[in-house]
Each structure stands twice: as C-alpha cells, then as structure tokens.
Enzyme design. Structure first.
Site, PDB file in Angstrom:
ATOM      1  N   GLY A  42       0.787  -1.239   0.000  1.00  0.00           N
ATOM      2  CA  GLY A  42       0.000   0.000   0.000  1.00  0.00           C
ATOM      3  C   GLY A  42       0.811   1.277   0.000  1.00  0.00           C
ATOM      4  O   GLY A  42       0.419   2.272  -0.583  1.00  0.00           O
ATOM      5  N   GLU A  97       3.757   4.925   5.307  1.00  0.00           N
ATOM      6  CA  GLU A  97       2.585   4.033   5.300  1.00  0.00           C
ATOM      7  C   GLU A  97       1.471   4.630   4.444  1.00  0.00           C
ATOM      8  O   GLU A  97       1.415   5.845   4.252  1.00  0.00           O
ATOM      9  CB  GLU A  97       2.071   3.879   6.734  1.00  0.00           C
ATOM     10  CG  GLU A  97       2.379   2.532   7.379  1.00  0.00           C
ATOM     11  CD  GLU A  97       1.482   1.394   6.869  1.00  0.00           C
ATOM     12  OE1 GLU A  97       1.002   1.451   5.718  1.00  0.00           O
ATOM     13  OE2 GLU A  97       1.275   0.449   7.635  1.00  0.00           O
ATOM     14  N   ASP A 101      -5.142   2.868  10.574  1.00  0.00           N
ATOM     15  CA  ASP A 101      -6.534   2.521  10.834  1.00  0.00           C
ATOM     16  C   ASP A 101      -6.655   2.231  12.337  1.00  0.00           C
ATOM     17  O   ASP A 101      -6.781   3.158  13.134  1.00  0.00           O
ATOM     18  CB  ASP A 101      -6.872   1.321   9.941  1.00  0.00           C
ATOM     19  CG  ASP A 101      -8.327   0.929   9.943  1.00  0.00           C
ATOM     20  OD1 ASP A 101      -9.183   1.806  10.081  1.00  0.00           O
ATOM     21  OD2 ASP A 101      -8.619  -0.270   9.778  1.00  0.00           O
ATOM     22  N   ASP A 157      -5.848  -0.969  -1.656  1.00  0.00           N
ATOM     23  CA  ASP A 157      -6.625  -1.916  -2.450  1.00  0.00           C
ATOM     24  C   ASP A 157      -7.906  -2.364  -1.765  1.00  0.00           C
ATOM     25  O   ASP A 157      -8.055  -2.273  -0.544  1.00  0.00           O
ATOM     26  CB  ASP A 157      -5.797  -3.177  -2.725  1.00  0.00           C
ATOM     27  CG  ASP A 157      -5.657  -4.043  -1.476  1.00  0.00           C
ATOM     28  OD1 ASP A 157      -5.141  -3.532  -0.461  1.00  0.00           O
ATOM     29  OD2 ASP A 157      -6.097  -5.215  -1.502  1.00  0.00           O
TER      30      ASP A 157
HETATM   31  P1  IMP Z   1      -4.135  -1.036  11.123  1.00  0.00           P
HETATM   32  O1  IMP Z   1      -3.157  -2.002  11.686  1.00  0.00           O
HETATM   33  O2  IMP Z   1      -5.539  -1.350  11.539  1.00  0.00           O
HETATM   34  O3  IMP Z   1      -3.785   0.415  11.382  1.00  0.00           O
HETATM   35  O4  IMP Z   1      -4.191  -1.337   9.588  1.00  0.00           O
HETATM   36  C1  IMP Z   1      -3.477  -0.707   8.669  1.00  0.00           C
HETATM   37  C2  IMP Z   1      -3.544  -1.469   7.363  1.00  0.00           C
HETATM   38  O5  IMP Z   1      -4.868  -1.945   7.056  1.00  0.00           O
HETATM   39  C3  IMP Z   1      -3.187  -0.515   6.271  1.00  0.00           C
HETATM   40  O6  IMP Z   1      -1.800  -0.456   6.063  1.00  0.00           O
HETATM   41  C4  IMP Z   1      -3.946  -1.059   5.086  1.00  0.00           C
HETATM   42  O7  IMP Z   1      -3.182  -2.057   4.445  1.00  0.00           O
HETATM   43  C5  IMP Z   1      -5.191  -1.682   5.695  1.00  0.00           C
HETATM   44  N1  IMP Z   1      -6.333  -0.737   5.637  1.00  0.00           N
HETATM   45  C6  IMP Z   1      -6.907  -0.078   6.658  1.00  0.00           C
HETATM   46  N2  IMP Z   1      -7.922   0.694   6.245  1.00  0.00           N
HETATM   47  C7  IMP Z   1      -7.981   0.543   4.902  1.00  0.00           C
HETATM   48  C8  IMP Z   1      -8.835   1.123   3.880  1.00  0.00           C
HETATM   49  O8  IMP Z   1      -9.728   1.944   4.106  1.00  0.00           O
HETATM   50  N3  IMP Z   1      -8.581   0.712   2.610  1.00  0.00           N
HETATM   51  C9  IMP Z   1      -7.594  -0.168   2.291  1.00  0.00           C
HETATM   52  N4  IMP Z   1      -6.777  -0.719   3.214  1.00  0.00           N
HETATM   53  C10 IMP Z   1      -6.971  -0.367   4.513  1.00  0.00           C
HETATM   54 MG    MG Z   2      -0.298  -0.509   4.869  1.00  0.00          MG
END
Ligand code: IMP
Ligand code: MG
Length: 175
Positions: A42, A97, A101, A157
């Site tokens: 990403g 990054e 999220d 994606d």
């Molecule tokens: P976290 O560990 O929950 O912060 O997740 C982060 C990862 O989840 C990101 O690097 C993305 O690969 C994926 N992700 C989170 N939200 C989205 C979104 O809205 N669209 C696409 N990928 C997402």
């Molecule tokens: Mg990512």
C-alpha cells in the site's frame, strides 16, 4: 456484488499535499540523510511520489507485513512477510505508510524498529482514520484525516484491486 468508486480526494489534492509534506520533511531533516522505510504494498505509490519531493539525501528500504484477519478488519497480529534488506542502526528512519486505521500495524512495527536502534524514528502516513484507532500511535506526518470509510487508490486496495487509481476513493456497493 457490483461496486463503484466515489472520489474522496482528487488527484490534484493528493499531489499538492504530498509536495507540502515533502517540503516539510526536507526542512525537518536539513543537513541529514533520511532512510525511508516503505510498508508494502500500500505504501509504494506514496513512497515514490514523496521521495521525489524530498531534497535531502534519501535511501530506501521495503518491508512487507500481513495482519491476520479478513479483508477489511485487521486482527492485531502482525507477521513480517519480508524484512528490511539493510540494518537501520544509526539511521534517521522515516516509515512511510498508506493508512493508519486501528494503529496496530504501526505500533507493532515501531516497537520492532526501535529495538534495532535507529538514530531517530518517525512515521509518515498518507491517510489517517482517527475514529478507528484501537492502539495509540504517534504519527509525525499525515497527509489527510479521513472519515471511517473503506478507501482505495494511491496504493490502497480492495481485494487487490484499485491500487493504481491516481486519487483516493471510497468503495460503494450497488444493490
Ligand atoms: P491497522 O493495523 O488497523 O492500522 O491497519 C493498517 C492497514 O490496514 C493498512 O496499512 C492497510 O493495508 C489496511 N487498511 C486499513 N484501512 C484501509 C482502507 O480503508 N482501505 C484499504 N486498506 C486499509
Ligand atoms: Mg499498509
């Protein structure tokens, strides 16, 4: 189920913001070299555009992680699929990054990298969804804060599709 993409942030706005962040990073790291660590896949589009806007010397490395879980929910368990090629000890590391999220991926990566004794460690993300945060993580550079919607484009994606869109869009499902 059919889906379509609604534009959330236009190509022009994304490009303009990346220029600004690049300028800010260039000022903050004046006189230093910055080692950009991209989280695949990403972060790759953002990394390329950002690196072109940074005027201090830049080196690059890549890491790939997978979080166990479904397409749209990360579980918090992060597995390193591809580790960095180079040691980061003594370097000014800037993690690049696509999106923060829950914060789980970055907080895990941050701990792991700090163990490797970089000279400094900062985080740069194109997008941030603050409403979704589960784990607190300090982000140093943020492109855009966005609402809690699933977004694609600019490297992000949905089931491996839409990474190549030159803007940020929201996936909407037709019924
Ligand atoms: P976290 O560990 O929950 O912060 O997740 C982060 C990862 O989840 C990101 O690097 C993305 O690969 C994926 N992700 C989170 N939200 C989205 C979104 O809205 N669209 C696409 N990928 C997402
Ligand atoms: Mg990512």
């Amino acid at each position: 189920m059919a889906e379509h993409i609604r534009v959330l942030i236009s190509e022009e706005d994304v490009d303009a913001r990346i220029r600004e962040i690049g300028e800010q990073i260039s000022r903050d790291y004046a006189g230093k070299e910055v080692h950009l660590v991209c989280v695949l896949k990403g972060g790759s589009f953002f990394l390329c555009e950002l690196a072109k806007r940074i005027t201090v010397p830049v080196s690059l490395d890549f890491m790939s992680v997978s979080s166990y879980g479904s397409e749209t929910m990360s579980s918090g368990v992060v597995k390193i699929v591809k580790d960095l090629d180079e040691p980061i000890q003594g370097k000014h590391v800037l993690v690049v990054e696509d999106i923060v999220d829950s914060g789980r991926t970055l907080s895990y990566l941050k701990e792991m990298m700090l163990d490797r004794k970089p000279e400094s460690l900062r985080i740069c993300t194109l997008l941030d969804k603050p409403d979704r945060r589960v784990v607190d993580v300090d982000v140093d550079y943020t492109g855009f804060h966005i609402p809690d919607e699933f977004v694609v484009g600019y490297g992000l994606d949905y089931a491996q599709k839409y990474r190549n869109l030159p803007y940020i869009g929201v996936v909407e499902f037709d019924d």
